[in-house]
Design a protein around this motif. Sequence first.
Motif, PDB file in Angstrom:
ATOM      1  N   GLN A  64      38.303  50.525  40.980  1.00  0.00           N
ATOM      2  CA  GLN A  64      39.724  50.268  40.747  1.00  0.00           C
ATOM      3  C   GLN A  64      40.389  49.653  41.977  1.00  0.00           C
ATOM      4  O   GLN A  64      41.238  48.772  41.856  1.00  0.00           O
ATOM      5  CB  GLN A  64      40.423  51.564  40.338  1.00  0.00           C
ATOM      6  N   THR A  65      39.992  50.106  43.164  1.00  0.00           N
ATOM      7  CA  THR A  65      40.521  49.523  44.401  1.00  0.00           C
ATOM      8  C   THR A  65      40.168  48.049  44.479  1.00  0.00           C
ATOM      9  O   THR A  65      41.011  47.202  44.821  1.00  0.00           O
ATOM     10  CB  THR A  65      39.961  50.263  45.636  1.00  0.00           C
ATOM     11  N   TYR A  66      38.927  47.719  44.165  1.00  0.00           N
ATOM     12  CA  TYR A  66      38.510  46.316  44.174  1.00  0.00           C
ATOM     13  C   TYR A  66      39.295  45.502  43.143  1.00  0.00           C
ATOM     14  O   TYR A  66      39.726  44.384  43.418  1.00  0.00           O
ATOM     15  CB  TYR A  66      37.020  46.204  43.874  1.00  0.00           C
ATOM     16  N   ALA A  67      39.459  46.076  41.955  1.00  0.00           N
ATOM     17  CA  ALA A  67      40.142  45.351  40.881  1.00  0.00           C
ATOM     18  C   ALA A  67      41.585  45.044  41.257  1.00  0.00           C
ATOM     19  O   ALA A  67      42.094  43.952  40.975  1.00  0.00           O
ATOM     20  CB  ALA A  67      40.089  46.158  39.588  1.00  0.00           C
ATOM     21  N   ARG A  68      42.259  45.997  41.905  1.00  0.00           N
ATOM     22  CA  ARG A  68      43.639  45.748  42.318  1.00  0.00           C
ATOM     23  C   ARG A  68      43.727  44.618  43.345  1.00  0.00           C
ATOM     24  O   ARG A  68      44.752  43.940  43.447  1.00  0.00           O
ATOM     25  CB  ARG A  68      44.253  47.030  42.897  1.00  0.00           C
ATOM     26  N   ALA A  69      42.653  44.413  44.095  1.00  0.00           N
ATOM     27  CA  ALA A  69      42.620  43.330  45.075  1.00  0.00           C
ATOM     28  C   ALA A  69      42.099  42.026  44.473  1.00  0.00           C
ATOM     29  O   ALA A  69      41.926  41.036  45.183  1.00  0.00           O
ATOM     30  CB  ALA A  69      41.746  43.735  46.264  1.00  0.00           C
ATOM     31  N   VAL A 122      30.804  47.084  50.256  1.00  0.00           N
ATOM     32  CA  VAL A 122      31.995  47.590  50.945  1.00  0.00           C
ATOM     33  C   VAL A 122      32.317  46.721  52.160  1.00  0.00           C
ATOM     34  O   VAL A 122      33.482  46.394  52.424  1.00  0.00           O
ATOM     35  CB  VAL A 122      31.798  49.065  51.365  1.00  0.00           C
ATOM     36  N   LEU A 123      31.294  46.315  52.899  1.00  0.00           N
ATOM     37  CA  LEU A 123      31.518  45.461  54.068  1.00  0.00           C
ATOM     38  C   LEU A 123      32.026  44.080  53.657  1.00  0.00           C
ATOM     39  O   LEU A 123      32.897  43.505  54.331  1.00  0.00           O
ATOM     40  CB  LEU A 123      30.221  45.321  54.868  1.00  0.00           C
ATOM     41  N   GLU A 124      31.506  43.547  52.578  1.00  0.00           N
ATOM     42  CA  GLU A 124      31.997  42.247  52.106  1.00  0.00           C
ATOM     43  C   GLU A 124      33.461  42.351  51.691  1.00  0.00           C
ATOM     44  O   GLU A 124      34.270  41.463  51.958  1.00  0.00           O
ATOM     45  CB  GLU A 124      31.152  41.737  50.946  1.00  0.00           C
ATOM     46  N   PHE A 125      33.803  43.455  51.027  1.00  0.00           N
ATOM     47  CA  PHE A 125      35.198  43.677  50.658  1.00  0.00           C
ATOM     48  C   PHE A 125      36.067  43.796  51.909  1.00  0.00           C
ATOM     49  O   PHE A 125      37.171  43.238  51.978  1.00  0.00           O
ATOM     50  CB  PHE A 125      35.312  44.942  49.813  1.00  0.00           C
ATOM     51  N   ALA A 126      35.571  44.516  52.912  1.00  0.00           N
ATOM     52  CA  ALA A 126      36.325  44.669  54.158  1.00  0.00           C
ATOM     53  C   ALA A 126      36.552  43.322  54.835  1.00  0.00           C
ATOM     54  O   ALA A 126      37.604  43.085  55.439  1.00  0.00           O
ATOM     55  CB  ALA A 126      35.596  45.616  55.106  1.00  0.00           C
ATOM     56  N   ALA A 127      35.569  42.429  54.734  1.00  0.00           N
ATOM     57  CA  ALA A 127      35.731  41.102  55.328  1.00  0.00           C
ATOM     58  C   ALA A 127      36.842  40.318  54.639  1.00  0.00           C
ATOM     59  O   ALA A 127      37.576  39.563  55.280  1.00  0.00           O
ATOM     60  CB  ALA A 127      34.419  40.328  55.243  1.00  0.00           C
ATOM     61  N   LEU A 179      42.381  47.240  53.780  1.00  0.00           N
ATOM     62  CA  LEU A 179      41.816  48.135  52.774  1.00  0.00           C
ATOM     63  C   LEU A 179      40.378  48.503  53.110  1.00  0.00           C
ATOM     64  O   LEU A 179      39.964  49.652  52.984  1.00  0.00           O
ATOM     65  CB  LEU A 179      41.873  47.480  51.395  1.00  0.00           C
ATOM     66  N   GLY A 180      39.614  47.510  53.530  1.00  0.00           N
ATOM     67  CA  GLY A 180      38.218  47.755  53.849  1.00  0.00           C
ATOM     68  C   GLY A 180      38.043  48.696  55.011  1.00  0.00           C
ATOM     69  O   GLY A 180      37.149  49.560  55.001  1.00  0.00           O
TER      70      GLY A 180
END
Length: 215
Positions: A103-108, A124-129, A134-135
């Motif tokens: 859900q966190t990813y979807a909101r972003a 998770v690291l790719e999302f943080a990048a 958030l990441g």
Amino acid sequence: MRPTAADPRAALVWQAQSLLLAYPDDQLPDRLTLALRVAAAQPGPVARPLRRFAEHAARTPLPELAADYVATFDHRKRCCLFLTYYAHGDTRKRGLALLRLKQTYARAGWRLTEEELPDHLAVVLEFAAAEPALGDRLLDEHRAGLELLRLALRDAASPWADVLESVSATLPALRGDEREAVMRLAAQGPPEEQVGLDPYAPPQFLPDPTVRGSR
């Protein structure tokens, strides 16, 4: 001194670390070149372990490195790359934690492929990048599991311990409660209840997430 989430260097190094935690394939030389370029602009504690891993991977035949990856991450429970496993094991709570991450990813604006679980460290690291604030928070929430993974890889003399060393160097020092959580996980392991994970399967039954979804 670590790069903070507001520092552009943080996004760059998280992206490089994400790529190095993927299954080694024909794209590895390009990933290593990127990692070395990124390391050149990072503080020493972040850069040095990245360089060590890149140098090791560059001189190791690809089939040998790929076999080592499988032996390390697919056959050692304490070297699991799925972060929610450390806190929740294969329990109902882990299913909820995976859903919250998704859900966190979807909101972003992120959508994962069917091959990806949202708690895989490379994801998770790719999302943080892409979403540093958030990441950074997500990585900090899983600080105890990350530390246990780093220690397990170090105990196994795995070259990927250097990648985790670099990841840890981008995060704040362990707090007292996190140190206790690491000690507890190391002594007891994660919970073992084997039910309630649908629609997510336990990590040992999942393919390596080497293909990224569309964002």
